[in-house]
Design an enzyme around this catalytic site. Structure first.
Site, PDB file in Angstrom:
ATOM      1  N   ASP A   1      34.133   2.266   8.649  1.00 25.44           N
ATOM      2  CA  ASP A   1      34.978   1.768   7.567  1.00 25.44           C
ATOM      3  C   ASP A   1      35.573   0.427   7.970  1.00 25.44           C
ATOM      4  OD1 ASP A   1      36.589   1.749   5.217  1.00 25.44           O
ATOM      5  OD2 ASP A   1      38.240   2.682   6.318  1.00 25.44           O
TER       6      ASP A   1
ATOM      7  N   ASP B   1      38.697  -1.373   6.118  1.00 27.32           N
ATOM      8  CA  ASP B   1      40.157  -1.435   5.998  1.00 27.32           C
ATOM      9  C   ASP B   1      40.806  -0.265   6.737  1.00 27.32           C
ATOM     10  OD1 ASP B   1      39.794  -3.629   4.332  1.00 27.32           O
ATOM     11  OD2 ASP B   1      39.728  -2.386   2.543  1.00 27.32           O
TER      12      ASP B   1
END
Length: 175
Positions: free
Chosen positions: A7, A9
């Site tokens: 991922d 963020d």
């Protein structure tokens, strides 16, 4: 070679530091990570929607310490993909692409996946800070600690508090 979905963020990009700085600029109130521990992001940051929809928010997010060095170490052993739900916020798609190219020039465009829901992702491993992405994933999951998930039980996910811990989990023979 095993595959990893990472991922962006809250795992690579330090959006919490970004939110804290912008909250202070807008309100004069200095929040600490401890004061927002356990709160959902929208609860912790009332101006969240304003910030994520502002030009430059995603492109100027600070880098989480250790992310670059660990990804460089993982690449010879795993096929690494950066997977980000970039379609939720209209400005984020181009900004996230520029951010990745700036901070991770060794990640090729074919390794960048911008999507809506991550339910479609089928790698062997996923590293994310949100349960909503990990809970629907069928491979091995690592929950990257952030204030919104710190007091929750990781359940079936393996909690990692830093990129050094990711490295220790995924490259144990290097320690």
């Amino acid at each position: 070679m095993k595959t990893i979905a990472v991922d962006m963020d809250g795992v690579l990009a330090d959006v919490y530091r970004q939110f804290l700085n912008l909250h202070f600029q807008d309100t004069g109130e200095k929040l600490s990570l401890e004061s927002i521990r356990g709160l959902k992001e929208a609860e912790a940051f009332p101006l969240l929607k304003k910030h994520v929809n502002s030009p430059g928010f995603f492109e100027s997010a600070p880098l989480i310490p250790g992310a670059q060095a660990t990804l460089k170490k993982l690449i010879p052993h795993y096929k690494v993909f950066i997977v980000s739900a970039a379609t939720e916020f209209p400005l984020s798609l181009h900004e996230k692409l520029r951010w990745l190219n700036n901070h991770f020039p060794f990640i090729q465009w074919q390794q960048m996946v911008f999507c809506g829901s991550k339910e479609i992702i089928r790698t062997d491993i996923m590293i994310d800070d949100h349960f909503k992405n990990l809970d629907t994933f069928s491979g091995k999951t690592y929950l990257f600690s952030q204030p919104h998930n710190e007091i929750a039980s990781p359940g079936k996910h393996i909690r990692v508090n830093s990129w050094k811990e990711v490295e220790m989990q995924l490259l144990p023979d290097k320690f």
